[in-house]
Design an enzyme around this catalytic site. Structure first.
Site, PDB file in Angstrom:
ATOM      1  N   CYS A 143     -52.748  18.616   8.304  1.00  0.00           N
ATOM      2  CA  CYS A 143     -51.702  19.446   8.914  1.00  0.00           C
ATOM      3  C   CYS A 143     -51.175  20.484   7.925  1.00  0.00           C
ATOM      4  O   CYS A 143     -50.343  20.160   7.060  1.00  0.00           O
ATOM      5  CB  CYS A 143     -50.571  18.559   9.431  1.00  0.00           C
ATOM      6  SG  CYS A 143     -49.228  19.501  10.173  1.00  0.00           S
ATOM      7  N   CYS A 146     -47.415  21.163   8.094  1.00  0.00           N
ATOM      8  CA  CYS A 146     -46.578  20.115   7.494  1.00  0.00           C
ATOM      9  C   CYS A 146     -46.633  20.179   5.967  1.00  0.00           C
ATOM     10  O   CYS A 146     -45.607  20.014   5.304  1.00  0.00           O
ATOM     11  CB  CYS A 146     -47.059  18.724   7.896  1.00  0.00           C
ATOM     12  SG  CYS A 146     -47.604  18.550   9.581  1.00  0.00           S
ATOM     13  N   ASP A 147     -47.812  20.365   5.408  1.00  0.00           N
ATOM     14  CA  ASP A 147     -47.988  20.115   3.977  1.00  0.00           C
ATOM     15  C   ASP A 147     -48.328  21.336   3.123  1.00  0.00           C
ATOM     16  O   ASP A 147     -48.401  21.223   1.895  1.00  0.00           O
ATOM     17  CB  ASP A 147     -49.085  19.045   3.790  1.00  0.00           C
ATOM     18  CG  ASP A 147     -48.695  17.728   4.451  1.00  0.00           C
ATOM     19  OD1 ASP A 147     -47.496  17.401   4.431  1.00  0.00           O
ATOM     20  OD2 ASP A 147     -49.575  17.046   4.995  1.00  0.00           O
TER      21      ASP A 147
END
Ligand code: NDP
Length: 324
Positions: A143, A146-147
């Site tokens: 992701c 997200c990261d």
């Protein structure tokens, strides 16, 4: 040889069963529990869903300093339990959505329920390397949204040749100094516009006809590079980098409903008014879907929570209309 287990019907009929214990399922559990419906949450193969394998979540509203994915999930679970949600390990083997009450076969038992919320999620596809599994959350991620932020100033790689990989690679150029886009062939599934955009980006280097053989850094518990092989020349080489992203697609966990509800060509549940499941275009009474199993587009924790809430409100309305 073990005798085959027989599914034994459980006495009584539930008001609501929630399939899956990720962000959408737990939000649905909080809402239906607070409505006094005593939801039963079937935890599924990956309890806690994708958040439980994420590290820091910085984009969930209300957490200005971020929150660890597993902590966020644990808190949601506690919140649902506090209001009376019940949890059970196990997963669905088959379901009969044509019966009322709905019949759910868990292999060793059969549960009857008036309504069902399917929040079984979508599983990111992985390459299947042991080093990849060992480093999830420590430099390996599926992701970018997200990261990506954690890789500011670093070199990273994205694997895949579809729109997901292009989108991830382009997004990651905001943080990374260089993005290797690694694809196993030289023909791309990505749309022309996304591919051209990625190809033209100065920070992105395409490595086609290339497969990843190993991710380095298991002992250090952080990615320090990868070993790649060119499938045309057979040559292997090591690429130093700190982040490794998978962009090879997701598989929605809805196979068990094939033939009983509308699924799109990739197996995602097609919904009406966002959460109502349909069969041949007509709503299936009392059956709802929330989260990534019906969302190929946004796939965020907050959107999963949002549809979980919507499905729960639909359940309340349905039960009320049916005299509960
Ligand atoms: P796709 O199925 O389109 O692409 C998956 C890619 O991953 C393919 O290039 C495939 O390679 C590669 N791949 C699959 N398995 C492996 C493996 N084991 N090892 C190496 N490579 C592998 O998935 P996407 O998630 O990219 O897209 C799914 C759908 O969602 C598409 O319809 C897409 O258009 C859409 N989408 C749209 C976006 C947008 O419009 N912004 C953003 C993201 C997705 P190969 O080609 O060799 O099989």
């Amino acid at each position: 040889m073990a005798a085959e287990e027989k599914a034994v019907p459980v006495a009584g009929t539930r008001d609501v069963v929630i399939l899956g214990s990720g962000c959408s399922g737990l939000t649905a559990a909080i809402y239906t529990a607070r409505a006094n419906l005593k939801p039963l949450v079937l935890e599924g193969h990956e309890p806690g869903g994708q958040l439980s394998i994420t590290t820091l979540v910085e984009n969930f509203p209300g957490w200005p300093d971020g929150v660890q994915g597993p902590e966020l999930i644990e808190n949601m679970r506690k919140q649902a339990s506090k209001f009376g949600a019940e949890f059970e390990m196990g997963h669905l083997v088959s379901a009969d959505l044509s019966k009322r009450p709905i019949e759910l076969n868990l292999g060793n038992k059969i549960i009857h329920t008036r309504t069902l919320i399917i929040s079984s999620g979508a599983s990111a596809r992985w390459l299947g390397l042991p080093s990849e599994q060992a480093l999830i959350g420590h430099g390996v991620s599926s992701c970018a949204t997200c990261d990506g932020f954690f890789f500011s100033g670093h070199e990273i790689a994205v694997v895949g040749g579809g729109d997901s990989a292009m989108e991830e690679a382009l997004f990651l150029t905001r943080f990374a100094t260089k993005v290797y886009l690694i694809h196993r062939s030289e023909s791309f599934r990505a749309s022309k516009i996304m591919l051209e955009r990625a190809m033209a980006h100065e920070k992105i280097q395409m490595l086609t006809n290339t497969i990843v053989e190993e991710i380095l850094g298991v002992e250090e518990k952080s990615v320090r590079g990868i070993v790649i092989r060119n499938t045309k020349t057979g040559q292997t080489s090591e690429v130093p980098l700190s982040g490794f992203f998978l962009g090879i697609g997701h598989t929605p966990n809805a196979k068990m409903f094939h033939g009983q509800m509308d699924l799109d060509e990739d197996g995602y549940i097609v919904t009406k008014d966002q959460v109502i499941c349909t069969h041949n275009g007509s709503p299936i009474p009392g059956v709802y879907a929330a989260g990534d199993v019906q969302d190929r587009r946004y796939r965020q924790a907050i959107t999963a929570a949002g549809t979980g809430c919507m499905a729960a409100l639909e359940v309340e309305k349905y039960l009320e209309e049916h005299g509960r």
